[in-house]
Structures are given as structure tokens and as C-alpha cells.
Design a protein around this motif. Structure first.
Motif, PDB file in Angstrom:
ATOM      1  N   ALA A  31       0.825  -1.213   0.000  1.00 28.06           N
ATOM      2  CA  ALA A  31       0.000   0.000   0.000  1.00 28.06           C
ATOM      3  C   ALA A  31       0.854   1.256   0.000  1.00 28.06           C
ATOM      4  N   ILE A  32       1.938   1.253   0.796  1.00 25.01           N
ATOM      5  CA  ILE A  32       2.819   2.421   0.853  1.00 25.01           C
ATOM      6  C   ILE A  32       3.520   2.629  -0.485  1.00 25.01           C
ATOM      7  N   ALA A  33       4.018   1.517  -1.065  1.00 25.90           N
ATOM      8  CA  ALA A  33       4.679   1.628  -2.375  1.00 25.90           C
ATOM      9  C   ALA A  33       3.684   2.113  -3.432  1.00 25.90           C
ATOM     10  N   ASP A  34       2.463   1.602  -3.368  1.00 28.07           N
ATOM     11  CA  ASP A  34       1.428   1.970  -4.348  1.00 28.07           C
ATOM     12  C   ASP A  34       1.089   3.456  -4.272  1.00 28.07           C
ATOM     13  N   SER A  35       1.131   4.022  -3.066  1.00 26.94           N
ATOM     14  CA  SER A  35       0.782   5.432  -2.899  1.00 26.94           C
ATOM     15  C   SER A  35       1.799   6.368  -3.537  1.00 26.94           C
ATOM     16  N   CYS A  36       2.994   5.833  -3.846  1.00 21.41           N
ATOM     17  CA  CYS A  36       4.050   6.655  -4.453  1.00 21.41           C
ATOM     18  C   CYS A  36       4.354   6.239  -5.893  1.00 21.41           C
ATOM     19  N   PHE A  37       3.628   5.235  -6.394  1.00 20.34           N
ATOM     20  CA  PHE A  37       3.974   4.638  -7.692  1.00 20.34           C
ATOM     21  C   PHE A  37       2.978   5.062  -8.768  1.00 20.34           C
ATOM     22  N   LYS A  38       3.513   5.414  -9.920  1.00 22.86           N
ATOM     23  CA  LYS A  38       2.677   5.730 -11.084  1.00 22.86           C
ATOM     24  C   LYS A  38       3.175   4.907 -12.261  1.00 22.86           C
ATOM     25  N   SER A  39       2.333   4.018 -12.761  1.00 27.99           N
ATOM     26  CA  SER A  39       2.716   3.133 -13.851  1.00 27.99           C
ATOM     27  C   SER A  39       2.965   3.918 -15.135  1.00 27.99           C
ATOM     28  N   VAL A  40       3.864   3.420 -15.963  1.00 22.74           N
ATOM     29  CA  VAL A  40       4.215   4.093 -17.215  1.00 22.74           C
ATOM     30  C   VAL A  40       3.080   4.000 -18.219  1.00 22.74           C
ATOM     31  N   LYS A  41       2.479   2.806 -18.367  1.00 21.13           N
ATOM     32  CA  LYS A  41       1.512   2.590 -19.454  1.00 21.13           C
ATOM     33  C   LYS A  41       0.053   2.689 -19.023  1.00 21.13           C
ATOM     34  N   SER A  42      -0.252   2.348 -17.764  1.00 21.72           N
ATOM     35  CA  SER A  42      -1.653   2.344 -17.345  1.00 21.72           C
ATOM     36  C   SER A  42      -1.738   2.690 -15.864  1.00 21.72           C
ATOM     37  N   GLN A  43      -2.941   2.880 -15.394  1.00 22.49           N
ATOM     38  CA  GLN A  43      -3.159   3.197 -13.984  1.00 22.49           C
ATOM     39  C   GLN A  43      -3.207   1.890 -13.173  1.00 22.49           C
ATOM     40  N   LYS A  44      -2.025   1.320 -12.922  1.00 20.86           N
ATOM     41  CA  LYS A  44      -1.957   0.062 -12.174  1.00 20.86           C
ATOM     42  C   LYS A  44      -2.095   0.327 -10.676  1.00 20.86           C
ATOM     43  N   THR A  45      -2.793  -0.582 -10.009  1.00 23.43           N
ATOM     44  CA  THR A  45      -2.801  -0.595  -8.548  1.00 23.43           C
ATOM     45  C   THR A  45      -1.978  -1.796  -8.111  1.00 23.43           C
ATOM     46  N   GLY A  47      -1.589  -3.292  -5.359  1.00 23.84           N
ATOM     47  CA  GLY A  47      -2.222  -4.246  -4.449  1.00 23.84           C
ATOM     48  C   GLY A  47      -2.976  -5.354  -5.140  1.00 23.84           C
ATOM     49  N   VAL A  48      -3.444  -5.134  -6.370  1.00 27.22           N
ATOM     50  CA  VAL A  48      -4.222  -6.169  -7.073  1.00 27.22           C
ATOM     51  C   VAL A  48      -3.356  -6.966  -8.053  1.00 27.22           C
ATOM     52  N   GLN A  49      -2.087  -6.640  -8.114  1.00 20.91           N
ATOM     53  CA  GLN A  49      -1.196  -7.369  -9.017  1.00 20.91           C
ATOM     54  C   GLN A  49      -0.800  -8.710  -8.399  1.00 20.91           C
ATOM     55  N   LYS A  50      -0.439  -9.647  -9.252  1.00 20.50           N
ATOM     56  CA  LYS A  50      -0.040 -10.973  -8.788  1.00 20.50           C
ATOM     57  C   LYS A  50       1.304 -10.903  -8.057  1.00 20.50           C
ATOM     58  N   THR A  51       1.510 -11.866  -7.151  1.00 22.84           N
ATOM     59  CA  THR A  51       2.793 -11.945  -6.461  1.00 22.84           C
ATOM     60  C   THR A  51       3.904 -12.323  -7.440  1.00 22.84           C
ATOM     61  N   HIS A  52       5.122 -11.952  -7.112  1.00 24.48           N
ATOM     62  CA  HIS A  52       6.301 -12.240  -7.925  1.00 24.48           C
ATOM     63  C   HIS A  52       6.184 -11.636  -9.332  1.00 24.48           C
ATOM     64  N   THR A  53       5.714 -10.383  -9.371  1.00 25.78           N
ATOM     65  CA  THR A  53       5.645  -9.656 -10.647  1.00 25.78           C
ATOM     66  C   THR A  53       6.433  -8.357 -10.524  1.00 25.78           C
ATOM     67  N   ILE A  54       6.846  -7.834 -11.687  1.00 29.81           N
ATOM     68  CA  ILE A  54       7.662  -6.621 -11.731  1.00 29.81           C
ATOM     69  C   ILE A  54       6.929  -5.581 -12.581  1.00 29.81           C
ATOM     70  N   HIS A  55       6.954  -4.326 -12.126  1.00 32.87           N
ATOM     71  CA  HIS A  55       6.178  -3.273 -12.778  1.00 32.87           C
ATOM     72  C   HIS A  55       7.041  -2.032 -13.003  1.00 32.87           C
ATOM     73  N   LEU A  56       6.983  -1.534 -14.239  1.00 33.48           N
ATOM     74  CA  LEU A  56       7.728  -0.341 -14.622  1.00 33.48           C
ATOM     75  C   LEU A  56       6.883   0.905 -14.351  1.00 33.48           C
ATOM     76  N   GLY A  57       7.514   1.904 -13.754  1.00 33.71           N
ATOM     77  CA  GLY A  57       6.787   3.142 -13.496  1.00 33.71           C
ATOM     78  C   GLY A  57       7.683   4.187 -12.865  1.00 33.71           C
ATOM     79  N   HIS A  58       7.070   5.175 -12.209  1.00 35.32           N
ATOM     80  CA  HIS A  58       7.817   6.261 -11.579  1.00 35.32           C
ATOM     81  C   HIS A  58       7.459   6.345 -10.098  1.00 35.32           C
ATOM     82  N   ILE A  59       8.437   6.697  -9.288  1.00 34.63           N
ATOM     83  CA  ILE A  59       8.173   7.035  -7.896  1.00 34.63           C
ATOM     84  C   ILE A  59       7.888   8.531  -7.853  1.00 34.63           C
ATOM     85  N   MET A  60       6.699   8.881  -7.346  1.00 33.47           N
ATOM     86  CA  MET A  60       6.232  10.262  -7.353  1.00 33.47           C
ATOM     87  C   MET A  60       6.106  10.790  -5.922  1.00 33.47           C
TER      88      MET A  60
END
Length: 465
Positions: A31-45, A47-60
Motif C-alpha cells: 500500500a505504501i509503495a502503491d501510494s508513491c507509484f505511477k505506472s508508465v503505461k496504465s493506472q496500475k494498482t 495491491g491487485v497485481q499478482k505476487t512475484h511480478t515486476i512493474h515499470l513506473g515512476h516514484i512520485m
């Protein structure tokens, strides 16, 4: 004892680099990481992503972009700590690292203490205590042998041996305790002959593990080798040749080395710590005398002694006689230490002179530290002194002094059980010694522990681990 805080720390070494990894662990990590994360391609949350996955984006930080990152998600219980874990891979600027960590702290994290990620892994039953300690050994391993031992222990090789012995002993302890409940009926649930066989087997395994500490300790810490001899025989030149660098000052002036010089190399996967000492001779020089005193102190600490002489002096019969006396003195003073006798500067001898030296002192090893002749053969001889059979067979080797101490205490209690069985000791007294043995087994794997012990163990870890 499990703290519910969400913790954060830099997981890679401090300082600038290509990338850095910042790790979060705890209930609110995602939740803390999600509050600072903005996905590059879409509005990813996240918390709903699968475990052991990697996501490209920006820390805001609000509308300010701190860095483009990769965020890895590991959901409990399938993570290193057994909690929700997030790892942020960012660019390795010190400024970027600190900006992201400070942002997470403002969002509700706290800084992790030394070893807290691994402590949580232990408390959440992802690792037992001996495996957790092996993590620190793995991080600090600097040669093939220490790495192999740490990996074997981290995979649970040592733990499984101890756990199996503890389980078998616990089964018999339960039967002994059951007998106490039926003391008036005078029944025997625990077969004494089978119990004797088990005790002998436990003693054998404990003895093997205890004996392995002698090898494991020197492999873990590097095998100290003292290079000793008279001044100007080439001790410093030999050290430089072994290390393949100009580590020690070399000159034609006798007594150049006034203090001990130490450095370490790996030979055949085993760490050797070479100690270049001050030349041993009679002297009125106060500084040199202190150096010579330190030389004998280092010989006391060394596992192997290299005694080196100038081969050009072997033409003098009186020198050969005195040299042999010195060799015998060292052998008598340190009878348990392997001694390598070296004749240096063989590049200055002709074939006839070399044969004379070989015949006069058969165990001597001829080399030229200056030209490199015989140096590789010397390394092979040093390696032959190390009992690496257990390593080759992938046997369990004990390297941790805490484990060694618990094994000694467990062995002592098992010996008491053995003596009790042979003397027909009553079940209630046998049960006391069995409980004590089980206690020391449990100390190793962490089934029995206390906060002070855990604090001492994990205080030696780095912050991000």
C-alpha cells in the motif's frame, strides 16, 4: 516478538552505482509503495497485481517525479520475510536513494534495524536460526570454500541433521516420560537396547560435527600462514610473489620489515592469510626487537609456518648445521603445526648446488620468489595441509562458534544419558539429562531461544538484510 511495523532499508551497498534496491516489508508495504507509484503505461494498482511480478513506473512525491523504477512485488507468505515485500530498483544515485527512502518514511515506514528482514524471516518460520546465521556467512564469504559451507548450511543441511537427531531423541524422551506416569505398574515403554543404539548414533554424529569445527573455523576465517626466517632471506619477496602484487617493501638492507604485514588470497577455493614477519636475529635496535617479538606471537597464532632461508648460504657447512638446529627448534616448539622449509633464491644456484641442497635436507622446498620458480608448487603444498575431504563430499561442516558450544554441551548431556543407561539409572533421572540434550539441540535451530540471543546474532547483519 514480531513487530507489525512496515520497515524499509537500502538492500544494496551504500554509495553510487548503476542501480540500487530499496526493500520494504510488512503489512502496509504494498500500500505504501502503491501510494508513491505511477505506472508508465496504465493506472496500475500494485495491491491487485499478482505476487512475484515486476512493474515499470515512476516514484512520485506528489507531482514531482523522483525516478523511473522497477517495482517487484512478493505477497505473503511467499516472500523472504513471510510478509508482504516490495523491492524498488532505482538508479544508483545517493540522492535518489535517500529521496525515495525519506518518502517511504513519511508515508508510514520506519527504518529497519540490522538484520531485521532476516529476523522476520526466522520469526515467521521461513528460516530456522542456523539458516538465518548462514545468510550472514554467505554475504561475508570471500572464497569458494566458505561460500560452499554457507550455501550448504543455508539450504538446511546442518539443520536437518540436528532436527533428525532431536526428533528421534524426543520420541524416546516421550516414552521415558510415559513410563514415569505408570511408575507403580513397573512397565517399560522405551526399549533400552534400541535407546542405547540411538545414543551411540547421536554421539557419533555429534563427535563428527564437533571435529569439523577445526576445519570449518579456519576455512571461514582464512588459514593463517606465518612466513619466518632470518633478515633478508626473501620473506617479503615471497609474500609479494604469492599475492602477485608489491604488498611488502623489498630492499637489500637487512631488517627492512619491522612489523608484521598481512594479506589474504584464495588458493584452490580456500582462503589463506599470509603474515610476513620481521626477520629473526639478535639485534640492539629497539624497533626491530619489537618486530621480532611480534614474529613469535604470529607464529603462535598461525596454522601453518613457512621457514625460509637463503639457498646461497647452504654452501657453508656451519650454516647448514645451524639451520638444521633452528628447524628442530621450531618443530619442537610447535609440534602440531605443519612446517614448510623453504630454500629461496635458487635462481642463483647451479645444478650441482641445487642437488647438494636437496640431498642435505630432503624435505626442503626450492624456489625463487623473485623469478616465480616453485611458487605454484608451494601453493599446492599449502593446499595439501587443509582437510578438504569433507568439502568435496558435501559433508556438514560447523563454522559457527555458537553452534560449536551448543554441540559440546549436547554431547556432554548425551554422555550422561549413555552412562545412565549402562548403570541402570532410573527413568526420572534419565529424563533430566535427555531434556538438557534436547534443550541444546533446540538452541542451535532456534526452537529454544531468547531475545538477548537473537539481538546478538542479528546485530552482526547489515541493515538491508
Amino acid at each position: 516478538m514480531i513487530n507489525q511495523d512496515t520497515i524499509v532499508a537500502l538492500a544494496t551497498p551504500s554509495g553510487a552505482g548503476a542501480i540500487a534496491v530499496i526493500r520494504l516489508s510488512g503489512n502496509d508495504a504494498i500500500a505504501i509503495a502503491d501510494s508513491c507509484f505511477k505506472s508508465v503505461k496504465s493506472q496500475k494498482t500494485l495491491g491487485v497485481q499478482k505476487t512475484h511480478t515486476i512493474h515499470l513506473g515512476h516514484i512520485m512525491d506528489g507531482t514531482r517525479t523522483i525516478d523511473e523504477v522497477l517495482v517487484s512485488i512478493f505477497k505473503n507468505p511467499n516472500s523472504y520475510t513471510g510478509e508482504d515485500v516490495v523491492e524498488v530498483s532505482c538508479h544508483g544515485s545517493n540522492y535518489i536513494q535517500q529521496e525515495i527512502i525519506q518518502l517511504f518514511l513519511r508515508k508510514g515506514c520506519r527504518m529497519a534495524t540490522a538484520g531485521e528482514f532476516t529476523l522476520r524471516a526466522f520469526l515467521n518460520a521461513k528460516l530456522d536460526l542456523s539458516q538465518a546465521e548462514a545468510v550472514a556467512d554467505l554475504i561475508s564469504s570471500d572464497n569458494e570454500a566458505s561460500h560452499q559451507i554457507a550455501m550448504q548450511q543455508m539450504r538446511g543441511g546442518f539443520s536437518s541433521e540436528i532436527a533428525k537427531l532431536r526428533e528421534e531423541l524426543l520420541n524416546f524422551a516421550s516414552l521415558i516420560e510415559l513410563e514415569l506416569d505408570f511408575a507403580e505398574e513397573d512397565v517399560e515403554f522405551a526399549d533400552r537396547s534400541q535407546f542405547k543404539d540411538l545414543v551411540e548414533r547421536i554421539r557419533f554424529v555429534l563427535k563428527r560435527l564437533i571435529d569439523s569445527f577445526a576445519v570449518g573455523n579456519v576455512i571461514k576465517n582464512g588459514i593463517p600462514v606465518a612466513i619466518v626466517g632470518e633478515p633478508n632471506v626473501g620473506k617479503s619477496t615471497l609474500l609479494n610473489a604469492l599475492l602477485n602484487e608489491e604488498r611488502a617493501i623489498v630492499s637489500h638492507i637487512a631488517g627492512t620489515t619491522r612489523d608484521t604485514i598481512e594479506d589474504e588470497i584464495s588458493i584452490g577455493g580456500i582462503g589463506f592469510r599470509f603474515i610476513d614477519t620481521a626477520g629473526i636475529r639478535e639485534t640492539k635496535d629497539v624497533v626491530e626487537s619489537i618486530g621480532i617479538k611480534k614474529t613469535f606471537e604470529k607464529i603462535d597464532q598461525a596454522q601453518v609456518v613457512i621457514f625460509i632461508a637463503d639457498s646461497t648460504n647452504f654452501k657453508d657447512e656451519s650454516f647448514v648445521h645451524s639451520f638444521k638446529i633452528e628447524v628442530e627448534k621450531i618443530k619442537n616448539k610447535y609440534p602440531l603445526k605443519p612446517l614448510l622449509i623453504i630454500a629461496n633464491k635458487v635462481d642463483k644456484l647451479n645444478e650441482k648446488q641445487i642437488e647438494f641442497v636437496k640431498n642435505d635436507i630432503p624435505e626442503i622446498h626450492l624456489l625463487s620468489a623473485k623469478t616465480g620458480i616453485g611458487v605454484e608448487e608451494l601453493k599446492d603444498k599449502l593446499l595439501s595441509f587443509v582437510n578438504t575431504g569433507a568439502l568435496r563430499n558435501n559433508d556438514t561442516i560447523v563454522t559457527n562458534s555458537r553452534h560449536y558450544d551448543s554441540l559440546l554441551k549436547a554431547f556432554e548431556e548425551i554422555d550422561k544419558v549413555k552412562d545412565g543407561l549402562e548403570s541402570g539409572l532410573s527413568g526420572d533421572l534419565l529424563a533430566i539429562d535427555i531434556r538438557q540434550a534436547l534443550y541444546y539441540f533446540g538452541e542451535i535451530t532456534g526452537e529454544i531461544t531468547n531475545d538477548d540471543l537473537l539481538g546478538n546474532i542479528f546485530a552482526n547483519f547489515c541493515i538491508g538484510k
